[in-house]
Scaffold this active site. Structure first.
Site, PDB file in Angstrom:
ATOM      1  N   GLU A  76       0.814  -1.224   0.000  1.00 57.49           N
ATOM      2  CA  GLU A  76       0.000   0.000   0.000  1.00 57.49           C
ATOM      3  C   GLU A  76       0.844   1.269   0.000  1.00 57.49           C
ATOM      4  OE1 GLU A  76      -3.276   2.189   2.898  1.00 57.49           O
ATOM      5  OE2 GLU A  76      -2.710   0.108   3.268  1.00 57.49           O
ATOM      6  N   ASP A  77       1.929   1.279   0.774  1.00 57.67           N
ATOM      7  CA  ASP A  77       2.655   2.532   1.026  1.00 57.67           C
ATOM      8  C   ASP A  77       4.003   2.641   0.329  1.00 57.67           C
ATOM      9  OD1 ASP A  77       0.571   3.313   2.612  1.00 57.67           O
ATOM     10  OD2 ASP A  77       1.475   2.626   4.480  1.00 57.67           O
TER      11      ASP A  77
END
Length: 718
Positions: A76-77
């Site tokens: 996600e990051d």
């Protein structure tokens, strides 16, 4: 703040060296991937996945779960994808990480839809590997512990979501310790002042309680020791959210809630549980109806224990839970207790089996739900804390949420049984499908070939499985009804132009369908029935010569569309005026609701006349079927038992009362409002005639919601 070395020493207490080393390698991988990222608290971002892995290590989770915890935010990051994680740590870990990751690449119309889509994706991953939810719960737990650094509105939103979804999921999986922490942290974030006041009240009452708690514990320990039982007696403290919930739901003060003293007795075997129960009941008097045996019939999450309530010294109520050490572990950690992940070839323990059964139910709901918001609504319904236990005629035990009805029972037995049920027997007596079930009852469902779900079941079905299946079945069954109604509406619109559906040239109709992206005529007719296309405009577009320039169609009064009462969901009857067969009626085409039938003089219909293209001339068919809701107002003298007298009279006529309410007119008279199911105006007139013969009934009238008749102005010709 936990370090990788401290975590490593915990891991080596139950994992082998190679597995512990792989978790350490995942930490360094995450540290490099999140390099330069800082949490809102100012700490390096990698402290979060490290803390999540620490929570799972305390539960003795397997090494793949811990590796996934280290990497759960990497997809996600950071720029690292699922394939790269799979190459480094294996496909199982990659699937776990992907299951926990949020949907960051899609655009959503609202925050609620985004949250629902995220949860839906996670539920699908849970069906493949249940460890996904355990990693997610640990992730949410650390986020809740560090909620104080977030802006207040965001902290409150996360806290509310935790209380609505994640705390009940933790309870469903038997993870009581996690649930309690979720609830207390969420409560403190949503209602900080209430939490502080209850915490202060608990501290101030602690000194007064301690002496009595110690005295009761000593009595229990002494009695059991004399009987030769080696046990551990623990005084149970209620947590903040539990106290608040009980004060709110039971409308009791803090002192009334805290008057109850609770103890847990830990023993060595199941046999000892029942022996200890006998000793406790001989020491203090048990309260009738307050004993529950969750060892013989465990809860859905695998929880097992004996519960009893006693009257102690000075009449003090005492709650006792008796369980084995293994049951205690299961009560606190649920599915995560003594975790040993099972492959498909090995048999999982009872807790894992129950959890998997629940997740499979989620998967079935997801497949039948229309969209993610509908799915998450079903999940919330399904996360009930209270259960009842009922029996099939063959003695099988089914667990249902409190308030469940025979409809929920039928769908719990099998989807086909639910779809075809027509009646039920509760303890061998015929009962309404809407009657709430009680623990210990034997329920038998009566089915009939050709029967189908009734839309009214939505009013009393409470389980997610029942509601999802009813909705799914009716959606598919209404297509035939929609096509038939759409055909009648389009035919009526074409009659205005001296044409009809059967008279249209096939190539002209096919050309229209292609230009408007319809695969078949039935799709167009269904859209018309749902109110998404207006019949007059559709008729004009199909007849090409009118679209080319004919402004005024030939004036010709066409016959109104006949309502038969068998159209299903595509015809709904307005609740504002409750039309019944025999009433003059008119319809309004509403998007997705189809034709909404109103009485001609309904106030709401008068406001809709601005949109004349959506109005449809209707009449009742001569062979109209079914029963229709209507409302009566009865003015009666204030006399004891009048409602019972009216209900008995109506029941003797063979009419169902859907709702009854009263309103005082003055000291002498009362209005009784009834909602009834009737077949026609003639049937209603007969009911009203019989009610007027009841003593003390002053007036009987029908509630109509009608607009007043327009009177001609003074001096105008009549």
């Amino acid at each position: 703040m936990q370090t990788i070395d401290a975590l490593d020493s915990t891991l080596r207490s139950y994992l082998n060296q190679e597995q512990a080393q792989q978790v350490r390698r995942a930490y360094y991988f995450a540290e490099q991937a999140h390099f330069g990222q800082i949490r809102r608290s100012g700490e390096p971002y990698v402290t979060h996945p490290l803390a999540v892995a620490g929570i799972l290590a305390d539960m003795h989770m397997d090494h793949q779960s811990l590796v996934a915890a280290m990497l759960h935010d990497v997809i996600e990051d950071t720029g690292i994808d699922k394939l790269a994680i799979g190459n480094q740590f294996g496909p199982a870990v990659a699937e776990l990480v992907d299951g926990v990751s949020k949907l960051t690449q899609m655009e959503f119309s609202s925050l609620a839809e985004k949250q629902a889509e995220n949860f839906q994706k996670m539920a699908l991953a849970m069906a493949r590997d249940i460890r996904v939810i355990l990693v997610k719960l640990a992730d949410r737990l650390h986020n809740m512990r560090t909620l104080g650094v977030l802006p207040q509105d965001k902290a409150r939103r996360i806290a509310r979501e935790t209380l609505e979804i994640y705390a009940p999921i933790a309870m469903r999986l038997g993870m009581n310790a996690v649930r309690i922490e979720f609830e207390d942290l969420g409560f403190s974030a949503l209602h900080p002042m209430r939490a502080r006041r209850i915490a202060a009240a608990m501290r101030s009452s602690g000194g007064n309680r301690k002496e009595l708690v110690d005295k009761i514990r000593h009595q229990i320990e002494s009695t059991l020791e004399q009987e030769g039982h080696e046990v551990e007696v623990i005084g149970r403290e209620k947590h903040l959210y539990s106290i608040y919930s009980k004060m709110k739901s039971k409308k009791k003060s803090f002192s009334e809630i805290m008057d109850i003293y609770a103890f847990r007795i830990i023993v060595d075997s199941v046999d000892t549980c029942y022996r200890v129960l006998g000793c406790i009941h001989s020491l203090y008097k048990p309260v009738p109806g307050e004993f529950s045996d969750y060892i013989a019939i465990p809860k859905a999450n695998g929880y097992q224990s004996l519960h009893t309530v006693l009257k102690g010294m000075h009449g003090v109520p005492i709650e006792i839970q008796i369980r084995t050490r293994e049951m205690e572990e299961m009560a606190n950690n649920g599915i995560a207790a003594h975790w040993l992940y099972k492959s498909e070839g090995q048999s999982a323990n009872a807790s894992h089996a129950r959890a998997r059964e629940w997740v499979q139910g989620l998967l079935e709901m997801q497949q039948r739900a229309g969209n993610s918001l509908e799915f998450i609504e079903s999940v919330k319904i399904d996360l009930f804390p209270d259960e009842i236990y009922v029996f099939t005629p063959k003695g099988r035990i089914l667990e249902l949420p409190r308030g469940a009805t025979a409809v929920d029972f039928a769908y719990a037995v099998h989807t086909d049984v639910g779809n075809s049920c027509v009646a039920c027997r509760i303890n061998r007596r015929l009962a309404p499908l809407s009657e709430p079930l009680q623990s210990g009852q034997t329920v038998e469902v009566l089915t009939a070939p050709g029967a189908r779900p009734n839309p009214s079941w939505f009013n009393y079905a409470v389980t997610a499985k029942a509601r999802t299946n009813i909705r799914h079945y009716l959606k598919h069954q209404t297509r035939d009804d929609s096509v038939a109604l759409g055909k009648r509406l389009l035919d009526k619109a074409l009659q205005v132009f001296d044409s009809g559906l059967e008279q249209l040239p096939a190539e002209q109709l096919q050309d229209y369908l292609q230009r408007h992206d319809y695969a078949a005529l039935d799709d167009l007719l269904e859209d018309i029935a749902r109110g998404n296309r207006l019949p007059p405009i559709t008729a004009q577009q199909i007849l090409g010569e009118l679209a080319a320039g004919l402004l005024e169609p030939p004036s010709r009064d066409s016959q109104p569309v006949a309502i038969r009462g068998t159209e299903g969901f595509m015809v709904t009857y307005a609740r504002c005026c409750h039309p019944i067969p025999g009433d003059p009626i008119e319809g309004y085409l509403s998007s997705e609701k189809g034709v909404v039938v109103h009485r001609e003089r309904c106030k709401n219909l008068a406001e809709m006349r601005e949109h004349r293209e959506r109005l449809v001339a209707l009449r009742w068919d001569e062979q109209v079927q079914g029963e229709y809701m209507t409302e009566l107002r009865i003015e009666v003298e204030n006399r004891r038992g009048m409602i019972a007298v009216l209900a008995t009279r109506i029941n003797s006529i063979g009419v169902n009362i859907e709702k009854i309410s009263t309103e005082d007119k003055d000291y002498q008279f009362t209005y009784v409002d009834l909602s009834l199911q009737v077949r026609s105006r003639v049937h209603l007139a007969d009911i009203m005639k019989r009610l007027r013969t009841v003593g003390s009934v002053r007036r009987v009238s029908r509630l109509k919601n009608e607009a007043p008749l327009r009177r001609p102005k003074q001096g105008a010709s009549r």
